[in-house]
Design a protein around this motif. Structure first.
Motif, PDB file in Angstrom:
ATOM      1  N   ASN A  66       0.831  -1.200   0.000  1.00 39.60           N
ATOM      2  CA  ASN A  66       0.000   0.000   0.000  1.00 39.60           C
ATOM      3  C   ASN A  66       0.868   1.253   0.000  1.00 39.60           C
ATOM      4  O   ASN A  66       2.076   1.200   0.252  1.00 39.60           O
ATOM      5  CB  ASN A  66      -0.920   0.005   1.224  1.00 39.60           C
ATOM      6  CG  ASN A  66      -1.902  -1.151   1.204  1.00 39.60           C
ATOM      7  OD1 ASN A  66      -2.336  -1.579   0.143  1.00 39.60           O
ATOM      8  ND2 ASN A  66      -2.241  -1.668   2.372  1.00 39.60           N
ATOM      9  N   VAL A  67       0.230   2.380  -0.250  1.00 41.30           N
ATOM     10  CA  VAL A  67       0.962   3.648  -0.281  1.00 41.30           C
ATOM     11  C   VAL A  67       1.451   3.980   1.120  1.00 41.30           C
ATOM     12  O   VAL A  67       0.649   4.206   2.037  1.00 41.30           O
ATOM     13  CB  VAL A  67       0.059   4.786  -0.811  1.00 41.30           C
ATOM     14  CG1 VAL A  67       0.809   6.106  -0.801  1.00 41.30           C
ATOM     15  CG2 VAL A  67      -0.427   4.463  -2.202  1.00 41.30           C
ATOM     16  N   SER A  68       2.753   3.987   1.308  1.00 35.54           N
ATOM     17  CA  SER A  68       3.356   4.309   2.592  1.00 35.54           C
ATOM     18  C   SER A  68       4.832   4.568   2.391  1.00 35.54           C
ATOM     19  O   SER A  68       5.405   4.256   1.337  1.00 35.54           O
ATOM     20  CB  SER A  68       3.157   3.159   3.597  1.00 35.54           C
ATOM     21  OG  SER A  68       3.887   2.012   3.189  1.00 35.54           O
ATOM     22  N   LEU A  69       5.460   5.119   3.411  1.00 31.03           N
ATOM     23  CA  LEU A  69       6.898   5.363   3.351  1.00 31.03           C
ATOM     24  C   LEU A  69       7.652   4.046   3.262  1.00 31.03           C
ATOM     25  O   LEU A  69       8.638   3.933   2.517  1.00 31.03           O
ATOM     26  CB  LEU A  69       7.340   6.155   4.581  1.00 31.03           C
ATOM     27  CG  LEU A  69       8.842   6.392   4.733  1.00 31.03           C
ATOM     28  CD1 LEU A  69       9.390   7.197   3.571  1.00 31.03           C
ATOM     29  CD2 LEU A  69       9.143   7.093   6.061  1.00 31.03           C
ATOM     30  N   GLU A  70       7.209   3.033   4.001  1.00 31.43           N
ATOM     31  CA  GLU A  70       7.885   1.733   3.983  1.00 31.43           C
ATOM     32  C   GLU A  70       7.830   1.099   2.595  1.00 31.43           C
ATOM     33  O   GLU A  70       8.816   0.543   2.114  1.00 31.43           O
ATOM     34  CB  GLU A  70       7.247   0.794   5.017  1.00 31.43           C
ATOM     35  CG  GLU A  70       7.496   1.178   6.465  1.00 31.43           C
ATOM     36  CD  GLU A  70       6.719   2.405   6.897  1.00 31.43           C
ATOM     37  OE1 GLU A  70       5.708   2.735   6.229  1.00 31.43           O
ATOM     38  OE2 GLU A  70       7.117   3.050   7.880  1.00 31.43           O
ATOM     39  N   THR A  71       6.674   1.188   1.939  1.00 30.63           N
ATOM     40  CA  THR A  71       6.554   0.648   0.578  1.00 30.63           C
ATOM     41  C   THR A  71       7.492   1.375  -0.374  1.00 30.63           C
ATOM     42  O   THR A  71       8.147   0.756  -1.226  1.00 30.63           O
ATOM     43  CB  THR A  71       5.105   0.783   0.085  1.00 30.63           C
ATOM     44  OG1 THR A  71       4.243   0.035   0.946  1.00 30.63           O
ATOM     45  CG2 THR A  71       4.956   0.253  -1.332  1.00 30.63           C
ATOM     46  N   THR A 149       1.829   9.948  -2.529  1.00 29.52           N
ATOM     47  CA  THR A 149       2.363  10.408  -1.251  1.00 29.52           C
ATOM     48  C   THR A 149       2.246  11.921  -1.122  1.00 29.52           C
ATOM     49  O   THR A 149       1.828  12.431  -0.072  1.00 29.52           O
ATOM     50  CB  THR A 149       3.829   9.980  -1.094  1.00 29.52           C
ATOM     51  OG1 THR A 149       3.917   8.557  -1.136  1.00 29.52           O
ATOM     52  CG2 THR A 149       4.405  10.466   0.226  1.00 29.52           C
ATOM     53  N   ARG A 152      -1.250  12.696  -0.473  1.00 32.61           N
ATOM     54  CA  ARG A 152      -1.637  12.312   0.889  1.00 32.61           C
ATOM     55  C   ARG A 152      -1.152  13.333   1.906  1.00 32.61           C
ATOM     56  O   ARG A 152      -1.867  13.652   2.872  1.00 32.61           O
ATOM     57  CB  ARG A 152      -1.074  10.928   1.215  1.00 32.61           C
ATOM     58  CG  ARG A 152      -1.278  10.510   2.655  1.00 32.61           C
ATOM     59  CD  ARG A 152      -0.830   9.085   2.907  1.00 32.61           C
ATOM     60  NE  ARG A 152      -1.734   8.129   2.295  1.00 32.61           N
ATOM     61  CZ  ARG A 152      -1.677   6.818   2.516  1.00 32.61           C
ATOM     62  NH1 ARG A 152      -0.729   6.332   3.323  1.00 32.61           N
ATOM     63  NH2 ARG A 152      -2.532   6.002   1.948  1.00 32.61           N
ATOM     64  N   ARG A 156      -3.996  15.045   4.185  1.00 30.59           N
ATOM     65  CA  ARG A 156      -3.996  14.825   5.634  1.00 30.59           C
ATOM     66  C   ARG A 156      -3.801  16.128   6.394  1.00 30.59           C
ATOM     67  O   ARG A 156      -4.375  16.316   7.473  1.00 30.59           O
ATOM     68  CB  ARG A 156      -2.903  13.829   6.005  1.00 30.59           C
ATOM     69  CG  ARG A 156      -3.242  12.395   5.625  1.00 30.59           C
ATOM     70  CD  ARG A 156      -2.236  11.417   6.188  1.00 30.59           C
ATOM     71  NE  ARG A 156      -2.677  10.036   5.981  1.00 30.59           N
ATOM     72  CZ  ARG A 156      -2.001   8.973   6.411  1.00 30.59           C
ATOM     73  NH1 ARG A 156      -0.851   9.134   7.049  1.00 30.59           N
ATOM     74  NH2 ARG A 156      -2.471   7.760   6.191  1.00 30.59           N
ATOM     75  N   SER A 234       4.413  17.612   8.459  1.00 27.49           N
ATOM     76  CA  SER A 234       4.202  16.213   8.089  1.00 27.49           C
ATOM     77  C   SER A 234       5.275  15.744   7.123  1.00 27.49           C
ATOM     78  O   SER A 234       5.808  14.631   7.238  1.00 27.49           O
ATOM     79  CB  SER A 234       2.815  16.038   7.471  1.00 27.49           C
ATOM     80  OG  SER A 234       2.611  14.713   7.041  1.00 27.49           O
ATOM     81  N   HIS A 238       8.254  12.908   8.488  1.00 31.28           N
ATOM     82  CA  HIS A 238       7.964  11.517   8.112  1.00 31.28           C
ATOM     83  C   HIS A 238       8.319  11.212   6.659  1.00 31.28           C
ATOM     84  O   HIS A 238       9.133  10.323   6.384  1.00 31.28           O
ATOM     85  CB  HIS A 238       6.489  11.218   8.357  1.00 31.28           C
ATOM     86  CG  HIS A 238       6.108   9.793   8.109  1.00 31.28           C
ATOM     87  ND1 HIS A 238       6.556   8.749   8.897  1.00 31.28           N
ATOM     88  CD2 HIS A 238       5.337   9.219   7.149  1.00 31.28           C
ATOM     89  CE1 HIS A 238       6.081   7.607   8.443  1.00 31.28           C
ATOM     90  NE2 HIS A 238       5.335   7.865   7.379  1.00 31.28           N
ATOM     91  N   TYR A 239       7.718  11.921   5.718  1.00 27.66           N
ATOM     92  CA  TYR A 239       7.797  11.523   4.312  1.00 27.66           C
ATOM     93  C   TYR A 239       9.064  11.981   3.608  1.00 27.66           C
ATOM     94  O   TYR A 239       9.401  11.462   2.542  1.00 27.66           O
ATOM     95  CB  TYR A 239       6.574  12.059   3.550  1.00 27.66           C
ATOM     96  CG  TYR A 239       5.271  11.419   3.966  1.00 27.66           C
ATOM     97  CD1 TYR A 239       4.936  10.142   3.516  1.00 27.66           C
ATOM     98  CD2 TYR A 239       4.378  12.079   4.792  1.00 27.66           C
ATOM     99  CE1 TYR A 239       3.746   9.549   3.889  1.00 27.66           C
ATOM    100  CE2 TYR A 239       3.182  11.487   5.174  1.00 27.66           C
ATOM    101  CZ  TYR A 239       2.870  10.227   4.719  1.00 27.66           C
ATOM    102  OH  TYR A 239       1.693   9.651   5.093  1.00 27.66           O
TER     103      TYR A 239
END
Length: 477
Positions: A66-71, A149, A152, A156, A234, A238-239
């Motif tokens: 899924n869409v995330s920093l880890e991905t 991202t 998002r 957010r 944000s 994080h990103y």
């Protein structure tokens, strides 16, 4: 196919794979072979059975999450692993895409033990095709992750600020009447105090005036600046780590000089990515200016330092650069080297498109004049949107209203009556055989229609008989 024709086809494929494998360096060939060397067990399993294969090959084959920093970080590692093999960019330049796609599909489903049984040229070609196609697919995935991202982060931020303000926000109606009453009361008693003259003139008194002031602050520039500040936080906390790494592995280009400042802005962001907690860019640095820096962001990107100098805030500049990149990627004004979906848009057209412009436009049934095309498209969209706007309030199964769970609510459709023929078939089946499991019906259909005769292996071969294949499929189901 006659035996001699089959031998000629096999010989032709062997010649092609030998030519492809010969284009690779010794180091690249060794790295490709190493992908399927290291599985602990040598077995006679059929393709796709048993083995997971070495970690590198398995990682390259994996689908994105899924869409995330880890991905994003995982996909970056995949891309670096593929590039580490060192395939030439033009390895398959003279091979039909359909042939390369077939090789890629074959390598994707065969187990490492099966791949090791192939002659070296075929083995190397299959794995090279897999790596070549996966590099393009992973590049596309990273571009889509970047777009999602950045969206998002903004969505957010707006949601967070809205939730903070919505409880205190109350729309004040009748602003013109309030202004008139305030003016009338102030003129009538110019020497009076605000609490004695102004507050009583308004229905609700002091509280109404406070709500009016709060509405302006939440709906005006203060709200936008709060969203932008939250967005920057944000991104920074994080990103940023993933987006900055993307600048190292993806190469962005543009065929239009108008969007060159965005490319230059990304280069500046990458150059100062490791500058630590530096708030501003150095005074002597050339800062590319693009359209996204204007509007609501103009006041946030620039800030006056302690000495009264107008400076550019580094983290805000990065956020704006990525937002501009997202917008230009979506309309393909900026494209990515090595991608498929997000490739250079000039590659989507025939090489002689400009020379045969009138003929091509005629076949596409499009006007040569861009203004005419835009006017026709605008007229069509206006017509359709007007029709939608007129019809929506009349739909009995649609309800649109402001609510926390979502503005649009659809009434569940009523169950449709069962077709007569289907009811008769079900009744006849139940009369003859009672309740029949679906697996039995599938088995009978397979046996009576011989449909498995049309099933072929991705690898182009296969030694399983139809009976064994049917048994295994039914066991799996």
């Amino acid at each position: 196919m006659r035996p001699d024709r089959g031998r000629r086809a096999a010989s032709g494929r062997g010649t092609l794979t030998a030519r492809i494998s010969a284009r690779l360096t010794v180091e690249s060939t060794e790295r490709i072979i190493a992908l399927v060397v290291g599985a602990d067990q040598e077995d006679d399993a059929a393709p796709g059975e048993g083995e997971d294969g070495p970690p590198v090959l398995g990682k390259i084959k994996e689908a994105p999450g899924n869409v995330s920093l880890e991905t994003m970080l995982t996909e970056i590692d995949k891309l670096l692993a593929v590039r580490a093999v060192g395939l030439p960019a033009d390895l398959f330049a003279d091979v039909a895409p359909k042939v390369v796609a077939g090789w890629r599909a074959r390598a994707a489903v065969e187990s490492p033990s099966h791949l090791r049984t192939h002659p070296l040229p075929l083995r190397v070609t299959l794995l090279a095709a897999l790596l070549h196609e996966r590099e393009r697919e992973i590049t596309d995935t990273l571009v889509e992750l970047l777009i999602s991202t950045v969206h998002r982060i903004g969505a957010r931020a707006e949601k967070k600020v809205t939730e903070q303000l919505v409880n205190a926000f109350k729309k004040v109606s009748g602003k013109e009447n309030i202004l008139f009453k305030l003016a009338e009361a102030s003129i009538g008693e110019p020497e009076g105090t605000v609490r004695e003259v102004v507050y009583p003139a308004v229905s609700g008194g002091e509280q109404t005036l406070r709500e009016l002031v709060h509405e302006f602050k939440t709906r005006g520039p203060v709200y936008r600046r709060t969203v932008q500040t939250t967005l920057k936080a944000s991104y920074t906390n994080h990103y940023r780590r993933g987006l900055i790494k993307l600048l190292d592995v993806l190469e962005f280009r543009s065929s239009n000089h108008t969007h060159r400042p965005v490319i230059e802005a990304l280069a500046l962001v990458a150059r100062y990515a490791a500058a630590g907690n530096t708030t501003y860019y150095p005074l002597g640095e050339t800062l590319p200016v693009h359209k996204a820096m204007g509007g609501d962001w103009a006041e946030v990107v620039h800030r006056t330092d302690k000495r009264g100098r107008r400076r550019v805030v580094r983290m805000v500049y990065e956020v704006v650069a990525f937002q501009a990149l997202r917008d230009q990627l979506k309309c393909k004004e900026i494209w990515v080297v090595g991608a498929d979906k997000w490739r250079n848009p000039d590659e989507d057209l025939p090489q002689d498109f400009a020379e045969r412009r009138e003929e091509n436009y005629r076949e596409l049934r499009k006007p040569l004049n861009a203004a005419v095309f835009v006017d026709e498209l605008r007229e069509q969209m206006t017509t359709e949107l007007t029709l939608l706007n007129d019809r929506m309030p009349k739909l009995s199964w649609l309800d649109i209203a402001e609510r926390k769970s979502g503005a649009i609510r659809l009434t569940p459709a009523e169950a449709q009556p069962e077709p007569k023929n289907l009811r008769r078939i079900k009744g006849e089946v139940q009369r003859r055989w009672g309740i029949v499991p679906l697996i039995d019906m599938l088995k009978e259909a397979v046996l009576r229609t011989s449909c498995l005769d049309a099933v072929t292996s991705v690898s182009g071969g296969g030694s399983l008989s139809a009976e064994v294949l049917a048994e295994r499929l039914l066991l799996v189901i």
